[in-house]
Scaffold this active site. Structure first.
Site, PDB file in Angstrom:
ATOM      1  N   ASN A  35       0.781  -1.243  -0.004  1.00  0.00           N
ATOM      2  CA  ASN A  35      -0.050   0.083  -0.207  1.00  0.00           C
ATOM      3  C   ASN A  35       1.027   1.469  -0.109  1.00  0.00           C
ATOM      4  O   ASN A  35       0.517   2.283  -0.753  1.00  0.00           O
ATOM      5  CB  ASN A  35      -0.807  -0.017   1.226  1.00  0.00           C
ATOM      6  CG  ASN A  35      -2.093  -1.338   1.310  1.00  0.00           C
ATOM      7  OD1 ASN A  35      -2.191  -1.748   0.321  1.00  0.00           O
ATOM      8  ND2 ASN A  35      -2.375  -1.489   2.491  1.00  0.00           N
ATOM      9  N   TRP A 102      -4.068 -16.596   6.624  1.00  0.00           N
ATOM     10  CA  TRP A 102      -3.525 -17.983   6.055  1.00  0.00           C
ATOM     11  C   TRP A 102      -2.322 -17.762   5.169  1.00  0.00           C
ATOM     12  O   TRP A 102      -2.322 -17.350   4.176  1.00  0.00           O
ATOM     13  CB  TRP A 102      -4.533 -18.589   5.167  1.00  0.00           C
ATOM     14  CG  TRP A 102      -5.941 -19.104   5.871  1.00  0.00           C
ATOM     15  CD1 TRP A 102      -6.125 -20.497   6.588  1.00  0.00           C
ATOM     16  CD2 TRP A 102      -7.080 -18.263   6.026  1.00  0.00           C
ATOM     17  NE1 TRP A 102      -7.443 -20.179   7.027  1.00  0.00           N
ATOM     18  CE2 TRP A 102      -7.983 -19.009   6.774  1.00  0.00           C
ATOM     19  CE3 TRP A 102      -7.252 -16.718   5.617  1.00  0.00           C
ATOM     20  CZ2 TRP A 102      -9.263 -18.524   7.055  1.00  0.00           C
ATOM     21  CZ3 TRP A 102      -8.693 -16.573   6.055  1.00  0.00           C
ATOM     22  CH2 TRP A 102      -9.540 -16.974   6.952  1.00  0.00           C
ATOM     23  N   ASN A 167       4.252  -1.209  12.391  1.00  0.00           N
ATOM     24  CA  ASN A 167       3.039  -1.855  12.285  1.00  0.00           C
ATOM     25  C   ASN A 167       3.247  -3.274  12.894  1.00  0.00           C
ATOM     26  O   ASN A 167       3.912  -4.164  12.292  1.00  0.00           O
ATOM     27  CB  ASN A 167       2.794  -1.966  10.750  1.00  0.00           C
ATOM     28  CG  ASN A 167       1.387  -2.166  10.489  1.00  0.00           C
ATOM     29  OD1 ASN A 167       0.600  -2.532  11.307  1.00  0.00           O
ATOM     30  ND2 ASN A 167       1.141  -2.439   9.088  1.00  0.00           N
ATOM     31  N   ARG A 169       1.759  -6.840  14.843  1.00  0.00           N
ATOM     32  CA  ARG A 169       0.565  -7.752  14.840  1.00  0.00           C
ATOM     33  C   ARG A 169       1.267  -8.881  15.580  1.00  0.00           C
ATOM     34  O   ARG A 169       2.158  -9.594  15.138  1.00  0.00           O
ATOM     35  CB  ARG A 169       0.281  -8.147  13.212  1.00  0.00           C
ATOM     36  CG  ARG A 169      -0.387  -7.215  12.326  1.00  0.00           C
ATOM     37  CD  ARG A 169      -1.794  -6.570  13.035  1.00  0.00           C
ATOM     38  NE  ARG A 169      -2.410  -5.368  11.968  1.00  0.00           N
ATOM     39  CZ  ARG A 169      -2.017  -4.267  12.129  1.00  0.00           C
ATOM     40  NH1 ARG A 169      -1.142  -3.851  13.133  1.00  0.00           N
ATOM     41  NH2 ARG A 169      -2.620  -3.457  11.325  1.00  0.00           N
ATOM     42  N   ALA A 229      -3.678  12.778  15.954  1.00  0.00           N
ATOM     43  CA  ALA A 229      -2.574  13.813  16.245  1.00  0.00           C
ATOM     44  C   ALA A 229      -1.403  12.973  16.186  1.00  0.00           C
ATOM     45  O   ALA A 229      -1.280  11.714  16.318  1.00  0.00           O
ATOM     46  CB  ALA A 229      -2.680  14.570  17.618  1.00  0.00           C
ATOM     47  N   ALA A 255      -5.036   0.986   5.988  1.00  0.00           N
ATOM     48  CA  ALA A 255      -4.166   1.779   5.098  1.00  0.00           C
ATOM     49  C   ALA A 255      -3.816   3.121   5.706  1.00  0.00           C
ATOM     50  O   ALA A 255      -2.913   4.107   5.275  1.00  0.00           O
ATOM     51  CB  ALA A 255      -4.139   1.776   3.585  1.00  0.00           C
ATOM     52  N   GLY A 257      -2.051   4.138   8.270  1.00  0.00           N
ATOM     53  CA  GLY A 257      -0.833   4.297   8.732  1.00  0.00           C
ATOM     54  C   GLY A 257       0.188   4.027   7.361  1.00  0.00           C
ATOM     55  O   GLY A 257       1.094   4.707   7.156  1.00  0.00           O
ATOM     56  N   ASP A 258      -0.270   3.213   6.484  1.00  0.00           N
ATOM     57  CA  ASP A 258       0.545   3.155   5.282  1.00  0.00           C
ATOM     58  C   ASP A 258       0.630   4.353   4.336  1.00  0.00           C
ATOM     59  O   ASP A 258       1.584   4.578   3.875  1.00  0.00           O
ATOM     60  CB  ASP A 258       0.020   1.735   4.633  1.00  0.00           C
ATOM     61  CG  ASP A 258      -0.132   0.550   5.266  1.00  0.00           C
ATOM     62  OD1 ASP A 258       0.261   0.459   6.231  1.00  0.00           O
ATOM     63  OD2 ASP A 258      -1.332  -0.084   4.864  1.00  0.00           O
TER      64      ASP A 258
END
Length: 315
Positions: A35, A102, A167, A169, A229, A255, A257-258
């Protein structure tokens, strides 16, 4: 043209249809660093995507789509008999999303262990910026990450900058201690860190914004906050940056953040000061979240994202 290498994974995306079509999913593809590469290309930065795919029709479709967005694919390795990963996305009425993955045998996980790997890693020195995320680092084992970090350090010696997006996870890591150790090495290596409290607090619970920033020793850092902010740390000083109020409702936060990362990196490459780059990041992200999906229509891209004086390559 300035050039950025974006390293990571793109997967097949299954997205839940409207409630009136329960049980149906639309198919696309997506991935955090992909992205960012698309938005960089749309903003006038030469972006190459660095990954591995299979030799299947869905991988062909991905490469054709990236080429249509003018994202370079010369460092995409095709692996016979392999497939891309797959994820399913569900979005609630507030635009928040849940992902189901997956991907354990996906082609991209092999990128640091291939015959082509040394040439790919050596090529990183030819870019202005090498961009990757914590999700990227979670794809590889300890030896693969060591090869990648060594290549990043060599590239920096040749003048490239390393931009790291936090990012995070949790499901991609064997445990939090491994993730913390990898983050620490990324923080110590990076020139630019694009962080968020959403990513860092699961790793460092209950820490203040100042404590989180203190974990990132020398880099130029933007810490995105829970509210619209961010805090920019530049030369030891903190600068609060507020996002402009949204004019339309949030539809899908995918997206955010992307796209922020793409606008920030592009602005810095075009010579903008970090404060203006952070404002550009908030502005693009604010448009992206008001559209469904990770990649908004080209016609929706906001004009005049950067100050006119910054439309030049930075040294």
């Amino acid at each position: 043209m300035t050039r950025v290498a974006c390293i990571g994974e793109c997967m097949i995306e299954l997205k839940q249809a409207q409630e009136t079509e329960a049980g149906l999913f639309s198919r696309g593809y997506g991935g955090d660093t992909l992205n960012t590469a698309v938005y960089l290309a749309r903003l006038g930065v030469g972006a190459d995507y660095v990954t591995a795919l299979g030799d299947d029709p869905l991988s062909d479709e991905m490469i054709a789509g990236w080429a249509a967005e003018e994202v370079g694919t010369s460092h995409v390795v095709r692996l016979p008999g392999k497939l891309p990963g797959l994820y399913m996305i569900q979005t609630d009425d507030k635009g928040e999303r849940r992902f189901f993955h997956w991907r354990d045998s996906a082609a991209a996980r092999s990128l640091m262990d291939l015959p082509e790997t040394p040439d790919i890693l050596n090529s990183l020195a030819g870019y202005d910026v090498v961009y990757l995320s914590a999700i990227t680092l979670s794809l590889y084992g300890a030896e693969g990450r060591a090869r990648l970090f060594a290549a990043l350090k060599r590239a920096r010696e040749d003048g490239a900058r390393f931009a790291f997006d936090t990012n995070f996870r949790a499901r991609g890591w064997p445990d939090l201690d491994v993730a913390r150790a990898v983050f620490q090495e990324a923080f110590a290596t990076a020139d630019i860190v694009l962080a968020s409290t959403e990513d860092l607090l699961p790793l460092y619970p209950s820490e203040s914004n100042e404590d989180l920033l203190a974990r990132i020793p020398d880099a130029e850092v933007v810490l995105k906050l829970a509210e619209p902010a961010s805090l920019l740390r530049l030369q030891g000083r903190l600068h609060p940056i507020k996002a402009e109020p949204l004019k339309t409702p949030v539809v899908d936060t995918t997206a955010a953040g992307d796209s922020f990362a793409a606008a920030y990196v592009a602005a810095r490459l075009f010579g903008a000061e970090p404060i203006d780059a952070a404002r550009a990041g908030h502005r693009l992200a604010g448009v992206v979240v008001c559209h469904p999906g990770a990649i908004i229509p080209r016609a929706a891209m906001p004009p005049g994202l950067f100050p006119a004086t910054s439309r030049k390559a930075s040294p």
